[in-house]
Design a protein around this motif. Structure first.
Motif, PDB file in Angstrom:
ATOM      1  N   UNK A 193       0.917  -0.946  -0.539  1.00 49.18           N
ATOM      2  CA  UNK A 193       0.148  -0.196  -0.126  1.00 49.18           C
ATOM      3  C   UNK A 193       0.640   1.063   0.247  1.00 49.18           C
ATOM      4  N   UNK A 194       1.566   1.412   0.708  1.00 54.33           N
ATOM      5  CA  UNK A 194       2.726   2.570   0.609  1.00 54.33           C
ATOM      6  C   UNK A 194       3.713   2.726  -0.520  1.00 54.33           C
ATOM      7  N   UNK A 195       3.727   1.781  -1.296  1.00 56.24           N
ATOM      8  CA  UNK A 195       4.434   1.360  -2.659  1.00 56.24           C
ATOM      9  C   UNK A 195       3.290   1.894  -3.808  1.00 56.24           C
ATOM     10  N   UNK A 196       2.116   1.653  -3.773  1.00 56.21           N
ATOM     11  CA  UNK A 196       1.273   1.474  -5.120  1.00 56.21           C
ATOM     12  C   UNK A 196       0.434   2.907  -4.791  1.00 56.21           C
ATOM     13  N   UNK A 197       1.260   4.485  -3.059  1.00 58.36           N
ATOM     14  CA  UNK A 197      -0.402   4.863  -2.425  1.00 58.36           C
ATOM     15  C   UNK A 197      -1.328   4.555  -2.759  1.00 58.36           C
ATOM     16  N   UNK A 198      -1.541   3.752  -2.546  1.00 58.27           N
ATOM     17  CA  UNK A 198      -3.364   2.803  -1.960  1.00 58.27           C
ATOM     18  C   UNK A 198      -3.635   2.433  -0.371  1.00 58.27           C
ATOM     19  N   UNK A 199      -4.912   2.583  -0.154  1.00 58.01           N
ATOM     20  CA  UNK A 199      -4.921   1.810   1.167  1.00 58.01           C
ATOM     21  C   UNK A 199      -4.920   0.317   1.344  1.00 58.01           C
ATOM     22  N   UNK A 200      -4.603   0.275   2.826  1.00 60.46           N
ATOM     23  CA  UNK A 200      -4.554  -1.465   2.643  1.00 60.46           C
ATOM     24  C   UNK A 200      -6.128  -2.034   2.012  1.00 60.46           C
ATOM     25  N   UNK A 201      -6.989  -1.435   2.904  1.00 57.94           N
ATOM     26  CA  UNK A 201      -7.766  -1.994   2.386  1.00 57.94           C
ATOM     27  C   UNK A 201      -8.565  -1.865   1.057  1.00 57.94           C
ATOM     28  N   UNK A 202      -8.386  -1.110  -0.372  1.00 54.01           N
ATOM     29  CA  UNK A 202      -8.101  -1.256  -1.176  1.00 54.01           C
ATOM     30  C   UNK A 202      -7.531  -2.651  -2.088  1.00 54.01           C
ATOM     31  N   UNK A 203      -6.100  -2.796  -1.287  1.00 56.15           N
ATOM     32  CA  UNK A 203      -5.683  -3.856  -2.201  1.00 56.15           C
ATOM     33  C   UNK A 203      -6.114  -4.997  -1.833  1.00 56.15           C
ATOM     34  N   UNK A 204      -6.894  -5.392  -0.557  1.00 58.07           N
ATOM     35  CA  UNK A 204      -7.310  -6.092   0.100  1.00 58.07           C
ATOM     36  C   UNK A 204      -8.780  -6.756  -0.529  1.00 58.07           C
ATOM     37  N   UNK A 205      -9.033  -5.545  -1.093  1.00 61.15           N
ATOM     38  CA  UNK A 205     -10.840  -6.397  -2.101  1.00 61.15           C
ATOM     39  C   UNK A 205     -10.053  -6.045  -3.230  1.00 61.15           C
ATOM     40  N   UNK A 206      -8.808  -5.557  -3.494  1.00 64.15           N
ATOM     41  CA  UNK A 206      -8.722  -5.952  -5.265  1.00 64.15           C
ATOM     42  C   UNK A 206      -7.790  -7.944  -4.892  1.00 64.15           C
ATOM     43  N   UNK A 207      -7.418  -8.499  -4.516  1.00 64.35           N
ATOM     44  CA  UNK A 207      -6.632  -9.423  -4.077  1.00 64.35           C
ATOM     45  C   UNK A 207      -8.079 -10.248  -3.358  1.00 64.35           C
ATOM     46  N   UNK A 208      -8.875 -10.246  -3.162  1.00 70.32           N
ATOM     47  CA  UNK A 208     -10.965 -10.949  -2.766  1.00 70.32           C
ATOM     48  C   UNK A 208     -11.198 -11.129  -4.204  1.00 70.32           C
ATOM     49  N   UNK A 209     -10.904 -10.179  -4.757  1.00 72.13           N
ATOM     50  CA  UNK A 209     -11.468 -10.164  -6.609  1.00 72.13           C
ATOM     51  C   UNK A 209     -10.593 -10.968  -7.153  1.00 72.13           C
ATOM     52  N   UNK A 210      -9.486 -10.922  -7.251  1.00 69.02           N
ATOM     53  CA  UNK A 210      -8.630 -12.092  -7.694  1.00 69.02           C
ATOM     54  C   UNK A 210      -8.860 -12.979  -7.709  1.00 69.02           C
ATOM     55  N   UNK A 211      -8.353 -13.186  -6.239  1.00 72.32           N
ATOM     56  CA  UNK A 211      -8.892 -14.699  -6.010  1.00 72.32           C
ATOM     57  C   UNK A 211     -10.117 -15.728  -6.239  1.00 72.32           C
ATOM     58  N   UNK A 212     -10.932 -14.627  -6.767  1.00 72.51           N
ATOM     59  CA  UNK A 212     -12.794 -14.954  -6.544  1.00 72.51           C
ATOM     60  C   UNK A 212     -12.675 -15.558  -8.097  1.00 72.51           C
ATOM     61  N   UNK A 213     -11.826 -14.786  -8.829  1.00 73.35           N
ATOM     62  CA  UNK A 213     -11.674 -14.901 -10.338  1.00 73.35           C
ATOM     63  C   UNK A 213     -11.185 -16.035 -10.774  1.00 73.35           C
ATOM     64  N   UNK A 214      -9.867 -16.520  -9.606  1.00 66.64           N
ATOM     65  CA  UNK A 214      -9.461 -17.919 -10.112  1.00 66.64           C
ATOM     66  C   UNK A 214      -9.756 -18.971  -9.214  1.00 66.64           C
TER      67      UNK A 214
END
Length: 300
Positions: free
Chosen positions: A26-47
């Motif tokens: 999140x620090x490297x991408x300049x976004x919130x940890x919550x946003x990243x967690x949500x994106x990871x969940x969506x990727x896992x759901x798709x996979x």
């Protein structure tokens, strides 16, 4: 699983995996940890499978996660390389150039055609393979090779998206061992009638042209052998098993290397040569060097 991955989600996964935690990603991408967690969940759901095991506050890649990471490493490394190339930065390290040549092509011609690729840069490493036409075109179709050399142009019979680049053509010279040549009269091509003949197999364009040429000239040799490999055919010819033909542009080399006699030449029967690549317009520097030298020098 959907056929198409969301590459933004994949990129977030890749950064988390390489950084080791969602917080550092999140620090490297300049976004919130919550946003990243949500994106990871969506990727896992798709996979359809988890990518990480949560061990306390730490993340540990699952087997699927390690597999996805290997592909993600390649994808984003290629992306960086593409950005560098588009900015004009030179490629670092040795570039492998992989070519498959039809087995029936004379090795001397294959060398003459490929040699310019090695002179354009010290950073090119050539890998040269050979095989039957269908097999080497199959390698091109799945991008295992950069270019195919053959005398058989790609046609609609092959469901492959690739393009023919005509290199040139050569008339043919007919060779025999001195002992066999002494048994033949000098009236070419009639001296081929009933004579023992060594030929490429019928998958090659030049064999089909030769068969038609024989019919047109009312000459019918006795086929003593058919070969996928030109070097093997020359060895049998050297031993006196039959007459064979080679492109006239390498006549002197064949005579000298195998101690053979030329019993005739045909100007009407010509072997054509093609480079086949995935590019309609040649941009690969090695392929461009090969095509230009072949057309301007070798087959001029």
């Amino acid at each position: 699983m959907s056929e198409n991955l969301n590459y933004k989600h994949l990129h977030y996964f890749w950064v988390v995996a390489t950084e080791g935690s969602i917080a550092r990603a999140a620090d490297k991408l300049f976004i919130t940890p919550q946003t990243i967690s949500g994106q990871l969940s969506m990727l896992e759901e798709r996979i359809g499978q988890p990518l990480f095991d949560r061990v306390g506050r730490r993340l540990r890649l699952t087997e699927t996660g390690r597999l996805v990471l290997r592909y993600a490493d390649d994808i984003f490394e290629l992306g960086r390389e593409l950005s560098d190339v588009l900015r004009g930065a030179p490629l670092v390290g040795t570039s492998e150039f992989i070519v498959s040549a039809a087995s029936a092509l004379p090795k001397t011609i294959v060398y003459k055609v490929l040699e310019p690729a090695l002179t354009i840069s010290d950073d090119i490493s050539l890998t040269c393979k050979e095989g039957p036409v269908e097999a080497i075109l199959g390698e091109l179709a799945v991008h295992e090779v950069d270019m195919v050399l053959t005398d058989t142009p790609l046609s609609s019979a092959f469901s492959i998206k690739a393009y023919n680049h005509y290199l040139g053509q050569s008339s043919l010279s007919f060779f025999a061992s001195p002992a066999l040549a002494a048994k033949l009269d000098d009236n070419f091509p009639l001296n081929l009638h009933d004579a023992p003949m060594l030929l490429p197999t019928k998958q090659y364009a030049i064999r089909q042209l030769f068969d038609k040429w024989c019919t047109d000239n009312n000459v019918f040799p006795t086929v003593k052998g058919q070969y996928d490999d030109s070097a093997l055919m020359k060895s049998f010819g050297q031993s006196g098993f039959g007459i064979f033909f080679m492109p006239s542009i390498i006549e002197a080399e064949v005579k000298k290397a195998y101690g053979l006699t030329v019993i005739g030449r045909s100007q009407s029967l010509k072997q054509k040569f093609y480079a086949i690549s995935a590019e309609r317009k040649v941009t690969h520097p090695a392929v461009a060097a090969i095509c230009n030298t072949a057309r301007d020098i070798i087959f001029k």
